[in-house]
Write a protein that holds these residues in place. Sequence first.
Motif, mmCIF file in Angstrom:
data_model
loop_
_atom_site.group_PDB
_atom_site.id
_atom_site.type_symbol
_atom_site.label_atom_id
_atom_site.label_comp_id
_atom_site.label_asym_id
_atom_site.label_seq_id
_atom_site.Cartn_x
_atom_site.Cartn_y
_atom_site.Cartn_z
ATOM 1 N N UNK A 164 0.848 -1.185 0.000
ATOM 2 C CA UNK A 164 0.000 0.000 0.000
ATOM 3 C C UNK A 164 0.886 1.238 0.000
ATOM 4 N N UNK A 165 0.452 2.277 -0.694
ATOM 5 C CA UNK A 165 1.274 3.480 -0.862
ATOM 6 C C UNK A 165 1.033 4.471 0.271
ATOM 7 N N UNK A 166 2.125 4.976 0.840
ATOM 8 C CA UNK A 166 2.042 5.927 1.949
ATOM 9 C C UNK A 166 1.938 7.356 1.426
ATOM 10 N N UNK A 167 0.996 8.130 1.998
ATOM 11 C CA UNK A 167 0.846 9.551 1.668
ATOM 12 C C UNK A 167 0.892 10.337 2.981
ATOM 13 N N UNK A 168 2.006 11.012 3.265
ATOM 14 C CA UNK A 168 2.120 11.742 4.530
ATOM 15 C C UNK A 168 1.431 13.105 4.484
ATOM 16 N N UNK A 169 0.865 13.508 5.626
ATOM 17 C CA UNK A 169 0.240 14.821 5.775
ATOM 18 C C UNK A 169 0.858 15.531 6.974
ATOM 19 N N UNK A 170 0.473 16.763 7.181
ATOM 20 C CA UNK A 170 0.934 17.523 8.340
ATOM 21 C C UNK A 170 -0.152 17.501 9.416
ATOM 22 N N UNK A 171 -0.415 16.317 9.949
ATOM 23 C CA UNK A 171 -1.403 16.189 10.997
ATOM 24 C C UNK A 171 -2.613 15.371 10.585
ATOM 25 N N UNK A 172 -3.435 15.023 11.593
ATOM 26 C CA UNK A 172 -4.622 14.194 11.349
ATOM 27 C C UNK A 172 -5.695 14.910 10.551
ATOM 28 N N UNK A 173 -5.938 16.174 10.880
ATOM 29 C CA UNK A 173 -7.064 16.894 10.284
ATOM 30 C C UNK A 173 -7.009 16.927 8.757
ATOM 31 N N UNK A 174 -5.894 17.368 8.148
ATOM 32 C CA UNK A 174 -5.871 17.378 6.681
ATOM 33 C C UNK A 174 -5.914 15.986 6.064
ATOM 34 N N UNK A 175 -5.330 14.994 6.751
ATOM 35 C CA UNK A 175 -5.363 13.617 6.239
ATOM 36 C C UNK A 175 -6.796 13.082 6.235
ATOM 37 N N UNK A 176 -7.510 13.311 7.323
ATOM 38 C CA UNK A 176 -8.882 12.825 7.404
ATOM 39 C C UNK A 176 -9.800 13.560 6.428
ATOM 40 N N UNK A 177 -9.510 14.832 6.181
ATOM 41 C CA UNK A 177 -10.305 15.581 5.188
ATOM 42 C C UNK A 177 -10.215 14.921 3.818
ATOM 43 N N UNK A 178 -9.001 14.502 3.447
ATOM 44 C CA UNK A 178 -8.826 13.837 2.158
ATOM 45 C C UNK A 178 -9.396 12.427 2.168
ATOM 46 N N UNK A 179 -9.352 11.783 3.333
ATOM 47 C CA UNK A 179 -9.895 10.426 3.423
ATOM 48 C C UNK A 179 -11.417 10.436 3.224
ATOM 49 N N UNK A 180 -12.118 11.333 3.905
ATOM 50 C CA UNK A 180 -13.579 11.347 3.765
ATOM 51 C C UNK A 180 -14.003 11.911 2.407
ATOM 52 N N UNK A 181 -13.082 12.621 1.733
ATOM 53 C CA UNK A 181 -13.374 13.120 0.388
ATOM 54 C C UNK A 181 -13.096 12.068 -0.673
ATOM 55 N N UNK A 182 -12.538 10.923 -0.262
ATOM 56 C CA UNK A 182 -12.281 9.843 -1.201
ATOM 57 C C UNK A 182 -10.962 9.922 -1.926
ATOM 58 N N UNK A 183 -10.101 10.862 -1.517
ATOM 59 C CA UNK A 183 -8.809 11.002 -2.196
ATOM 60 C C UNK A 183 -7.747 10.073 -1.617
ATOM 61 N N UNK A 184 -8.001 9.567 -0.411
ATOM 62 C CA UNK A 184 -7.122 8.618 0.262
ATOM 63 C C UNK A 184 -7.990 7.441 0.720
#
Length: 325
Positions: A181-201
């Motif tokens: 699985x490919x790792x995509x790092x973010x600067x914190x939980x909030x921006x990562x979860x925003x992309x996750x619920x948007x379907x980008x991650x």
Amino acid sequence: MNLRTRTWLARAAACLLVAAAGAASAADYPSKAITLIVPFPAGGTTDSIARIVGAKLTERLHTQVVIDNRTGAGGNIGAVLLAHAAGDGYTLMMAPPGPLTINFNLYKDLQFDPRKFVPISMVANMPNVLVVGPSVKATSLAELIADAKANPGKLTFASQGNGTTSHLTGIYFASKVGINIAHVPYKGSAPALNDLIAGRIDMMFDNITTTLPFHNAKKANILAVATKKRIPSAPNVPTMAEAGLPGFESGTWVALVAPEGTPPEIAARLSKEVAEIIKLPEVTSKFAGFGADPVGGTPAQTGALLHEESMRWKSVIDAAHVTIE
């Protein structure tokens, strides 16, 4: 009196002066605003806990505690700022494992040594969970693993940043079940979860604190919790063992530390204040609302736990051969 004796007496006198100065500064502490560094963005778990505790410290110490979010590099930017701050008790840092116990084992060149920080107190523990976004059709851990094996390299997993527990837990998970699985790092939980619920991650290992609201709102789906027992705030979510992966556990925590040279009297004072704060009903209620358990502990106990955690994550990092420039 010979030269050696005079030199020894001079050094002893200097030490007494330093000790006296430290005692005096501790007695007057605090006399101005305190900066509390949070090395991750506003809105995440660490930030939320820091603001709850910081507000109570402001009340109890009768001085303003100012939250300073310094994000980036897996928490290293904030940690560097702490390392260069004066050890007078007026600059503190509240951080998760990354900058305190992980990055030292992960990055080849750091501009700080977390072992030199003065431990004050553990603050809270939060269990990690495996959460997937709407881009993932799997509704169980077994289905997710089967999908990943059928489509190697297709699924992505987000993290709070390189070297964070969410990053290393994802690597540990992939190696344990044999998937790519490919790792995509973010600067914190909030921006990562925003992309996750948007379907980008596709997926992420994160703590229950930040993921549960999205799970309850059906914007994301927690497939399993990485604890030995189910979590009261999510009783219908199975453990990793129940979902088919026994022995897989992962969690995170938040600790309060100070720069090198901070007087032990000040560290002990702050540790006592934190211990009392996290027992307050209004604080425990807020912690429980996002799945965090109050911990506490003396500076000595905190230092011992930080050392144990550093050794634990070192074994994971070494086994996975992970390095970051």
